[in-house]
Design an enzyme around this catalytic site. Structure first.
Site, mmCIF file in Angstrom:
data_model
loop_
_atom_site.group_PDB
_atom_site.id
_atom_site.type_symbol
_atom_site.label_atom_id
_atom_site.label_comp_id
_atom_site.label_asym_id
_atom_site.label_seq_id
_atom_site.Cartn_x
_atom_site.Cartn_y
_atom_site.Cartn_z
ATOM 1 N N ARG A 239 0.864 -1.179 0.000
ATOM 2 C CA ARG A 239 0.000 0.000 0.000
ATOM 3 C C ARG A 239 0.901 1.229 0.000
ATOM 4 O O ARG A 239 1.962 1.226 0.652
ATOM 5 C CB ARG A 239 -0.912 0.040 1.227
ATOM 6 C CG ARG A 239 -2.107 -0.894 1.167
ATOM 7 C CD ARG A 239 -3.185 -0.439 0.176
ATOM 8 N NE ARG A 239 -4.332 -1.317 0.181
ATOM 9 C CZ ARG A 239 -4.529 -2.327 -0.661
ATOM 10 N NH1 ARG A 239 -3.634 -2.596 -1.592
ATOM 11 N NH2 ARG A 239 -5.616 -3.061 -0.592
ATOM 12 N N GLU A 268 -3.290 8.085 -3.783
ATOM 13 C CA GLU A 268 -3.836 7.676 -5.089
ATOM 14 C C GLU A 268 -5.097 8.469 -5.389
ATOM 15 O O GLU A 268 -5.900 8.695 -4.479
ATOM 16 C CB GLU A 268 -4.141 6.170 -5.058
ATOM 17 C CG GLU A 268 -2.871 5.357 -4.957
ATOM 18 C CD GLU A 268 -3.100 3.843 -4.887
ATOM 19 O OE1 GLU A 268 -4.216 3.397 -5.166
ATOM 20 O OE2 GLU A 268 -2.144 3.129 -4.552
ATOM 21 N N HIS A 286 -1.561 0.717 -9.755
ATOM 22 C CA HIS A 286 -2.173 -0.203 -8.786
ATOM 23 C C HIS A 286 -2.843 -1.391 -9.505
ATOM 24 O O HIS A 286 -4.047 -1.610 -9.383
ATOM 25 C CB HIS A 286 -3.191 0.539 -7.890
ATOM 26 C CG HIS A 286 -3.443 -0.175 -6.596
ATOM 27 N ND1 HIS A 286 -3.790 0.481 -5.437
ATOM 28 C CD2 HIS A 286 -3.408 -1.496 -6.277
ATOM 29 C CE1 HIS A 286 -3.959 -0.404 -4.464
ATOM 30 N NE2 HIS A 286 -3.729 -1.608 -4.958
HETATM 31 N N1 LIG Z 1 -0.802 -3.969 -5.320
HETATM 32 C C1 LIG Z 1 -1.887 -4.705 -5.227
HETATM 33 O O1 LIG Z 1 -2.723 -4.687 -6.097
HETATM 34 C C2 LIG Z 1 -2.072 -5.608 -4.047
HETATM 35 C C3 LIG Z 1 -2.631 -6.872 -4.248
HETATM 36 C C4 LIG Z 1 -2.776 -7.714 -3.160
HETATM 37 C C5 LIG Z 1 -2.380 -7.299 -1.893
HETATM 38 N N2 LIG Z 1 -1.851 -6.064 -1.735
HETATM 39 C C6 LIG Z 1 -1.384 -5.640 -0.396
HETATM 40 O O2 LIG Z 1 -0.506 -6.636 0.092
HETATM 41 C C7 LIG Z 1 -0.735 -6.793 1.491
HETATM 42 C C8 LIG Z 1 -0.268 -8.168 1.927
HETATM 43 O O3 LIG Z 1 -1.169 -9.156 1.483
HETATM 44 P P1 LIG Z 1 -1.080 -10.661 2.031
HETATM 45 O O4 LIG Z 1 -2.296 -11.346 1.522
HETATM 46 O O5 LIG Z 1 0.257 -11.238 1.759
HETATM 47 O O6 LIG Z 1 -1.225 -10.404 3.602
HETATM 48 P P2 LIG Z 1 -0.799 -11.369 4.787
HETATM 49 O O7 LIG Z 1 -1.593 -10.894 5.952
HETATM 50 O O8 LIG Z 1 -0.886 -12.796 4.373
HETATM 51 O O9 LIG Z 1 0.752 -11.014 5.008
HETATM 52 C C9 LIG Z 1 1.208 -9.811 5.545
HETATM 53 C C10 LIG Z 1 2.404 -10.129 6.432
HETATM 54 O O10 LIG Z 1 2.998 -8.905 6.876
HETATM 55 C C11 LIG Z 1 3.464 -9.127 8.201
HETATM 56 N N3 LIG Z 1 3.678 -7.836 8.864
HETATM 57 C C12 LIG Z 1 2.762 -6.985 9.363
HETATM 58 N N4 LIG Z 1 3.375 -5.903 9.870
HETATM 59 C C13 LIG Z 1 4.704 -6.078 9.679
HETATM 60 C C14 LIG Z 1 5.851 -5.301 9.969
HETATM 61 N N5 LIG Z 1 5.758 -4.118 10.579
HETATM 62 N N6 LIG Z 1 7.056 -5.806 9.606
HETATM 63 C C15 LIG Z 1 7.175 -7.004 9.007
HETATM 64 N N7 LIG Z 1 6.101 -7.787 8.719
HETATM 65 C C16 LIG Z 1 4.895 -7.323 9.046
HETATM 66 C C17 LIG Z 1 2.403 -10.002 8.855
HETATM 67 O O11 LIG Z 1 2.936 -10.701 9.934
HETATM 68 C C18 LIG Z 1 2.012 -10.924 7.699
HETATM 69 O O12 LIG Z 1 2.747 -12.136 7.722
HETATM 70 C C19 LIG Z 1 -2.248 -6.562 1.630
HETATM 71 O O13 LIG Z 1 -2.595 -6.154 2.921
HETATM 72 C C20 LIG Z 1 -2.531 -5.500 0.598
HETATM 73 O O14 LIG Z 1 -2.510 -4.218 1.174
HETATM 74 C C21 LIG Z 1 -1.696 -5.219 -2.789
#
Ligand SMILES: NC(=O)c1ccc[n+]([C@@H]2O[C@H](COP(=O)([O-])OP(=O)(O)OC[C@H]3O[C@@H](n4cnc5c(N)ncnc54)[C@H](O)[C@@H]3O)[C@@H](O)[C@H]2O)c1
Length: 330
Positions: A239, A268, A286
């Protein structure tokens, strides 16, 4: 018997519409422009359910206006657009779309990584000017990917998929995460647990996969960027606000890192003007999960989340299931 009412802020895809049309009296927002806030607040007032996108905020104001609302389903895995605690207070189930976009988003993180390291966008722009004089030894020299170190910040569903792809490039993989993952997962993905500082300091490519939360806002600050290698690249498909964009622009300007590739932005659809003119930055609108297959699956999942409650089941991806004490009927 009259059907429950749902507001859907995009027409979605036929597969998702079929689910909604069967369960609900559906109001789709079909205009090309995004639904504006006033319109959203007005249209949601008499609805039992809402299917929204990450561009719509489900917050205290909306929940107070939508007194009949029982479920709010976002067509995204990231749910920083939803105030889940406020939903719980209003007894509204919040739901997202985890799992179905992992591979596609991991592919796109790699697309950005390759594009920025091999200067693909600069090359494409040059070709289109017609001014390319032909092959030469020192044109658009980029950086190798093969054999380098990849640092993954946030080792959840998507971060782990990104790691798996690194094996083909024979990269060393470092990761930091809220919790260390089980050893068998580390072994399978050939990934080494490290502190965030170590990940920043040792990696040639740092890729972000954390959710946006108060604790991750500006996780990548001037300080964090200062820890990266001068030859390092930053990739962000998480994000926008996870990165302090003006700190990034300054780091690039001062050549404290080699480049960045961004799919997401702090404000955005605006992009910081200081980033727009830079050749060492790749910018994408995005589109991390934007394939026909994946966006269809996401829409179907969100529609299923919205419809489930009215078919007698808790939504499969409820974010506040335990807070609302939701259980499958026995
Ligand atoms: N660009 C895009 O179109 C797009 C698409 C999908 C997801 N995303 C973003 O990707 C993010 C991750 O998705 P996911 O399904 O892998 O989520 P997820 O919850 O499976 O994984 C996120 C990980 O980040 C870790 N985390 C949280 N805070 C942290 C920190 N301060 N330092 C280190 N690790 C930390 C958590 O422990 C978790 O393991 C989503 O929340 C979304 O915002 C963006």
């Amino acid at each position: 018997m009259s059907k429950p009412k749902v507001l859907v802020t995009r027409p979605l895809f036929p597969e998702a519409r079929a689910i909604l049309d069967e369960t609900f009296d559906v109001e789709y927002w079909k205009r090309p422009e995004r639904i504006d806030r006033a319109e959203l607040l007005e249209r949601v007032t008499d609805k039992d359910a809402l299917v929204c996108l990450l561009t719509e905020k489900v917050d205290e104001e909306l929940l107070s206006a939508a007194t009949k609302l029982r479920v709010a389903a976002t067509v995204s895995v990231g749910y920083d657009n939803i105030d889940v605690a406020a939903c719980t207070r209003h007894k509204v189930i919040a739901a997202n779309t985890p799992g179905v976009l992992d591979e596609t988003t991991a592919d796109f993180a790699w697309t950005l990584l390759m594009a920025v390291s091999r200067r693909l966008i600069e090359g494409d722009a040059w070709m289109r000017t017609g001014a390319w004089p032909g092959w030469d030894l020192d044109q658009l020299l980029g950086s190798d990917v093969f054999g380098k170190t990849l640092g993954i910040v946030g080792f959840g569903r998507i971060g782990q998929r990104v790691a798996r792809r690194a094996q083909g490039f024979q990269m060393r993989v470092l990761y930091c995460n809220t919790k260390r993952v089980p050893l068998d997962v580390e072994r399978e993905l050939a990934a080494e647990f490290a502190s965030m500082d170590e990940v920043l300091e040792r990696s040639d490519f740092v890729t972000l996969h954390v959710p946006l939360r108060p604790a991750t806002r500006h996780l990548i600050s001037t300080d964090a960027l200062g820890k990266m290698k001068r030859t390092g690249y930053l990739i962000n498909t998480s994000r926008g606000p996870v990165v302090d964009e003006s700190a990034l622009a300054t780091a690039l300007e001062q050549k404290r890192i080699a480049g960045a590739a961004l799919d997401v932005f702090e404000r955005e659809p605006q992009v910081l003007p200081a980033l727009l003119g830079r050749k060492d930055v790749v910018l994408a609108p995005h589109i991390g999960s934007a394939t026909i297959e994946t966006r269809t699956k996401m829409a179907v999942m969100a529609a299923t989340n919205a419809a489930a409650l009215f078919q007698g089941h808790p939504p499969p991806n409820a974010l506040n299931a335990s807070e609302l004490d939701l259980r499958e009927p026995s």
